[in-house]
Design an enzyme around this catalytic site. Structure first.
Site, PDB file in Angstrom:
ATOM      1  N   MET A  31       0.749  -1.273   0.034  1.00 12.15           N
ATOM      2  CA  MET A  31      -0.061  -0.012   0.023  1.00 12.15           C
ATOM      3  C   MET A  31       0.908   1.326  -0.151  1.00 12.15           C
ATOM      4  SD  MET A  31      -3.055  -0.673  -0.217  1.00 12.15           S
ATOM      5  CE  MET A  31      -4.146   0.633   0.210  1.00 12.15           C
ATOM      6  N   CYS A 112      -3.562  -8.996   4.964  1.00 11.58           N
ATOM      7  CA  CYS A 112      -3.522  -7.665   5.671  1.00 11.58           C
ATOM      8  C   CYS A 112      -4.366  -7.420   7.005  1.00 11.58           C
ATOM      9  CB  CYS A 112      -4.006  -6.441   4.604  1.00 11.58           C
ATOM     10  SG  CYS A 112      -3.782  -4.701   5.286  1.00 11.58           S
ATOM     11  N   GLY A 225       7.577 -13.313   3.159  1.00  9.35           N
ATOM     12  CA  GLY A 225       7.993 -12.829   4.568  1.00  9.35           C
ATOM     13  C   GLY A 225       9.421 -13.245   4.820  1.00  9.35           C
TER      14      GLY A 225
END
Length: 348
Positions: A31, A112, A225
């Site tokens: 984002m 998210c 990750g």
């Protein structure tokens, strides 16, 4: 001198075509970061990587400003649109719109953890509602035609620690036609941790992704990750189907270039050469009225950890917002970096 618009088309037409690979390198949807300017820059760095948009809510796609929300340059392909939401009908309609706009993949966000996302009943909190996720993904698959629908998720929510529950979540979604999962291999804590802390505090468990791939070999499993260096990324080859870089690709974009070059058996290019390939696009956007600061914010990490990286960032950070700022400022920033590098070389 060529018109900037013509120069931009030249870059697009001569860009190396993207080839498929058994092992996929991709850049995560982030984002406020992975907008179209960022993705064009990343495509120059990594011709074979798969790129993702920022997350866009299905309702925004249906009712909002599509010219802005779905902005995409042809050079970006292959590029995926990531959707958020929890209404199957709305997600199906947004998927059809994405396909009509030419996206190569539609990805559903189940990872998210932000408060805003939870309030709207989408993102990571959906991992507690596998039946609803299956309904959503099934509707998207039905609307997508031949365009693949994929899912990005976590291992669980809060203190979930049941691998069987995680695998059941994956199985329910796979049963409706999704064959590709991007696993952010840690839990999402919905209370008590910020989105930033959610990317760092919950422990990584790559073993769950490895086990899932071993038990469901027909599924494509991509790991996300904690992948911040070449060794960690390289360690997934032969075990999984790909790796997705997140913040590392943004803060240290040359890592993206190194990985893409290494896996495609291409020679790495100097940072300055790569950046100058971006010039036609930058000048075309400046001619369209885009302020330089909206583009240069994606370049600040190019000399991350390298001599002269700080003055390069300073020149752009302090002056890209000024009226009339153009490509010449980027050349000044590169010259400032090069001067420091030369001084260090002379001192040796």
């Amino acid at each position: 001198m060529n018109h900037p618009q013509a120069a931009e088309k030249s870059v697009i037409n001569t860009m190396k075509s993207v080839t498929s690979s058994d092992f996929v390198l991709s850049v995560a949807p982030m984002m406020d970061w992975t907008d179209t300017h960022c993705r064009v820059f990343h495509r120059i760095l990594a011709p074979d990587a798969r790129l993702y948009t920022e997350m866009v809510h299905a309702n925004a796609v249906i009712h909002g400003d599509r010219a802005q929300l779905l902005a995409m340059n042809p050079v970006e392909h292959p590029v995926a649109l990531q959707l958020g939401g929890s209404d199957p009908a709305h997600l199906a309609e947004a998927t059809r719109i994405a396909v009509d706009h030419g996206f190569d993949e539609v990805n559903f966000n189940c990872g998210c953890p932000s408060d805003r996302v939870q309030a709207g009943r989408f993102g990571a909190c959906l991992m507690r509602e596998p039946a609803l996720v299956a309904d959503c993904v099934g509707a998207m698959v039905g609307a997508a035609g031949k365009v693949p629908v994929t899912v990005k998720c976590r291992l669980g929510v809060d203190d979930d620690d049941d691998y069987g529950q995680f695998r059941s979540f994956i199985d329910q979604i796979a049963d409706v036609g999704c064959g590709h999962f991007v696993i952010h291999a840690r839990n999402a804590w919905l209370k008590g941790l910020s989105p930033k802390e959610n990317r760092e505090v919950p422990p990584l468990r790559y073993d769950w992704a490895y086990r899932l791939k071993d038990e469901r070999p027909d599924l494509r499993i991509e790991l996300n990750g904690g992948i911040r260096d070449i060794d960690t990324a390289e360690g997934q080859r032969g075990r999984l189907d790909g790796v997705m870089l997140g913040r590392a690709a943004y803060h240290d974009p040359y890592l993206l270039h190194r990985l893409d070059s290494q896996w495609a058996a291409r020679a790495e290019l100097p940072r300055a050469d790569l950046l100058r390939r971006f010039r036609p696009y930058v000048e075309a956007k400046l001619a369209d009225g885009v302020a330089l600061k909206h583009i240069t914010r994606h370049l600040l990490g190019l000399w991350h950890g390298e001599p002269g990286g700080r003055p390069f960032r300073q020149v752009l950070s302090e002056r890209a917002h000024l009226p009339g700022a153009g490509w010449g400022l980027i050349e000044e920033a590169m010259a400032a970096q090069s001067a420091v590098e030369a001084q260090l070389g002379n001192a040796r």
